[in-house]
Design a protein around this motif. Structure first.
Motif, PDB file in Angstrom:
ATOM      1  N   ILE A   9      13.652  -2.140   1.071  1.00  0.00           N
ATOM      2  CA  ILE A   9      12.292  -2.617   1.332  1.00  0.00           C
ATOM      3  C   ILE A   9      12.246  -3.800   2.303  1.00  0.00           C
ATOM      4  O   ILE A   9      11.163  -4.256   2.681  1.00  0.00           O
ATOM      5  CB  ILE A   9      11.564  -2.953   0.008  1.00  0.00           C
ATOM      6  CG1 ILE A   9      12.327  -3.980  -0.829  1.00  0.00           C
ATOM      7  CG2 ILE A   9      11.342  -1.691  -0.807  1.00  0.00           C
ATOM      8  CD1 ILE A   9      11.834  -5.360  -0.701  1.00  0.00           C
TER       9      ILE A   9
ATOM     10  N   GLN B 179       8.304   2.125   2.510  1.00  0.00           N
ATOM     11  CA  GLN B 179       8.179   0.729   2.093  1.00  0.00           C
ATOM     12  C   GLN B 179       6.754   0.413   1.643  1.00  0.00           C
ATOM     13  O   GLN B 179       6.549  -0.307   0.661  1.00  0.00           O
ATOM     14  CB  GLN B 179       8.592  -0.189   3.240  1.00  0.00           C
ATOM     15  CG  GLN B 179      10.084  -0.174   3.512  1.00  0.00           C
ATOM     16  CD  GLN B 179      10.446  -0.877   4.809  1.00  0.00           C
ATOM     17  OE1 GLN B 179       9.649  -0.934   5.753  1.00  0.00           O
ATOM     18  NE2 GLN B 179      11.657  -1.417   4.870  1.00  0.00           N
TER      19      GLN B 179
ATOM     20  N   GLU C 233       6.352   1.690  -1.831  1.00  0.00           N
ATOM     21  CA  GLU C 233       7.025   0.833  -2.817  1.00  0.00           C
ATOM     22  C   GLU C 233       6.205  -0.428  -3.079  1.00  0.00           C
ATOM     23  O   GLU C 233       6.143  -0.918  -4.212  1.00  0.00           O
ATOM     24  CB  GLU C 233       8.428   0.472  -2.332  1.00  0.00           C
ATOM     25  CG  GLU C 233       9.410   1.629  -2.358  1.00  0.00           C
ATOM     26  CD  GLU C 233       9.553   2.254  -3.737  1.00  0.00           C
ATOM     27  OE1 GLU C 233       9.672   1.497  -4.729  1.00  0.00           O
ATOM     28  OE2 GLU C 233       9.527   3.497  -3.828  1.00  0.00           O
TER      29      GLU C 233
ATOM     30  N   TYR D  91      18.119  -1.740  -3.589  1.00  0.00           N
ATOM     31  CA  TYR D  91      16.666  -1.607  -3.491  1.00  0.00           C
ATOM     32  C   TYR D  91      16.099  -2.652  -2.537  1.00  0.00           C
ATOM     33  O   TYR D  91      15.194  -2.361  -1.741  1.00  0.00           O
ATOM     34  CB  TYR D  91      16.043  -1.756  -4.878  1.00  0.00           C
ATOM     35  CG  TYR D  91      14.543  -1.588  -4.911  1.00  0.00           C
ATOM     36  CD1 TYR D  91      13.951  -0.384  -4.557  1.00  0.00           C
ATOM     37  CD2 TYR D  91      13.716  -2.639  -5.306  1.00  0.00           C
ATOM     38  CE1 TYR D  91      12.569  -0.223  -4.591  1.00  0.00           C
ATOM     39  CE2 TYR D  91      12.338  -2.487  -5.347  1.00  0.00           C
ATOM     40  CZ  TYR D  91      11.773  -1.277  -4.988  1.00  0.00           C
ATOM     41  OH  TYR D  91      10.409  -1.129  -5.019  1.00  0.00           O
TER      42      TYR D  91
ATOM     43  N   LYS E 201       3.540   0.462  -5.566  1.00  0.00           N
ATOM     44  CA  LYS E 201       4.068   0.534  -6.932  1.00  0.00           C
ATOM     45  C   LYS E 201       4.228  -0.867  -7.515  1.00  0.00           C
ATOM     46  O   LYS E 201       3.874  -1.125  -8.668  1.00  0.00           O
ATOM     47  CB  LYS E 201       5.425   1.247  -6.935  1.00  0.00           C
ATOM     48  CG  LYS E 201       5.374   2.717  -6.587  1.00  0.00           C
ATOM     49  CD  LYS E 201       6.779   3.295  -6.572  1.00  0.00           C
ATOM     50  CE  LYS E 201       6.794   4.741  -6.101  1.00  0.00           C
ATOM     51  NZ  LYS E 201       8.187   5.267  -6.031  1.00  0.00           N
TER      52      LYS E 201
END
Length: 267
Positions: A105, A143, A146, A101, A149
């Protein structure tokens, strides 16, 4: 443990900053604006400024330390208030970082910046204190999503950690999400709030800002629709007729940044 203390402190500061901006919702109940945002309409708040290198760096640090798709699930189950944060973070650290992960990113630190003629690389722009409050660039659509989030989860943590009972928690929204803005939302913010004068690529000053700020000639901004951006960047000719120019992109670019909106999902 030092880094963990810094994270707790930063979350607390995010929480305190939200106390500065209050709006009335449709039920006339006092609610504090989500951190970093200003009210736009109904259930939508929009970031006052672009996401900066410092902001995205905070995201990367937490991912390198404990934040991952697995810990996202843990955060969804936290109480609305009075979170026992020491035990909670111990559990997150036991889960540990997700290297796959993190790679997803991370930015391309060795990508040249096209506005320079020397050997400057992305790393010097992203990691230098000189550029900490410049808009983050060379970020992909995925990205950016993300980041949204992660920001949603960090604010939920801040609210849960810093409110002790139902009465305190009632001042803050419980069901919300940060995301990229739609074209309509961005254009409405432009129409409602003050717009800064033109400038070359420059820092985003977050202190004493209380409204939506857009600086033509800085960077264009991603929209919720993938591949679409709005606004004039440093590589555009600045004309009044094109201030709301719609642009397209396929890959991360050094003329492209983003900001978030916070959508309130509760009734």
């Amino acid at each position: 443990m030092t880094f963990m203390k810094n994270i707790i402190l930063s979350i607390a500061l995010v929480f305190l900053s939200s106390m500065l901006f209050a709006q009335q919702d449709s039920l006339k109940e006092l609610k504090m604006s989500p951190p970093g945002t200003v009210w736009l309409h109904d259930n939508i708040y929009i970031d006052m400024v672009l996401v900066t290198n410092a902001d995205y760096s905070d995201f990367l640090y937490t991912v390198a330390d404990y934040y991952s798709p697995e810990t996202q699930k843990e955060i969804q189950n936290i109480p609305l208030y009075n979170l026992k944060w020491k035990k909670f973070f111990e559990n997150l650290y036991q889960i540990g970082p997700d290297e796959k992960y993190l790679k997803q990113i991370e930015l391309d630190y060795f990508k040249h910046l096209s506005w320079t003629n020397d050997s400057d690389k992305m790393f010097s722009y992203f990691d230098s204190e000189e550029y900490a409050y410049h808009p983050v660039i060379n970020v992909s659509y995925e990205q950016a999503n993300e980041y949204c989030k992660w920001r949603t989860d960090m604010v939920k943590l801040a609210y849960s950690m810093n409110t002790k009972n139902k009465k305190q928690r009632a001042f803050f929204y419980t069901n919300f999400q940060y995301r990229l803005p739609t074209q309509k939302e961005w254009e409405e913010a432009y129409a409602v709030y003050e717009v800064e004068g033109t400038a070359f690529t420059h820092p985003i000053f977050t202190q004493d800002v209380e409204w939506f700020m857009y600086t033509p000639g800085n960077v264009s901004e991603m929209l919720l629709e993938k591949g679409k951006a709005i606004g004039l960047s440093w590589n555009d000719e600045i004309t009044k007729d094109d201030l709301l120019k719609i642009k397209t992109y396929k890959t991360p670019s050094d003329w492209l940044g983003f900001r978030c909106v916070c959508e309130i999902l509760e009734n």
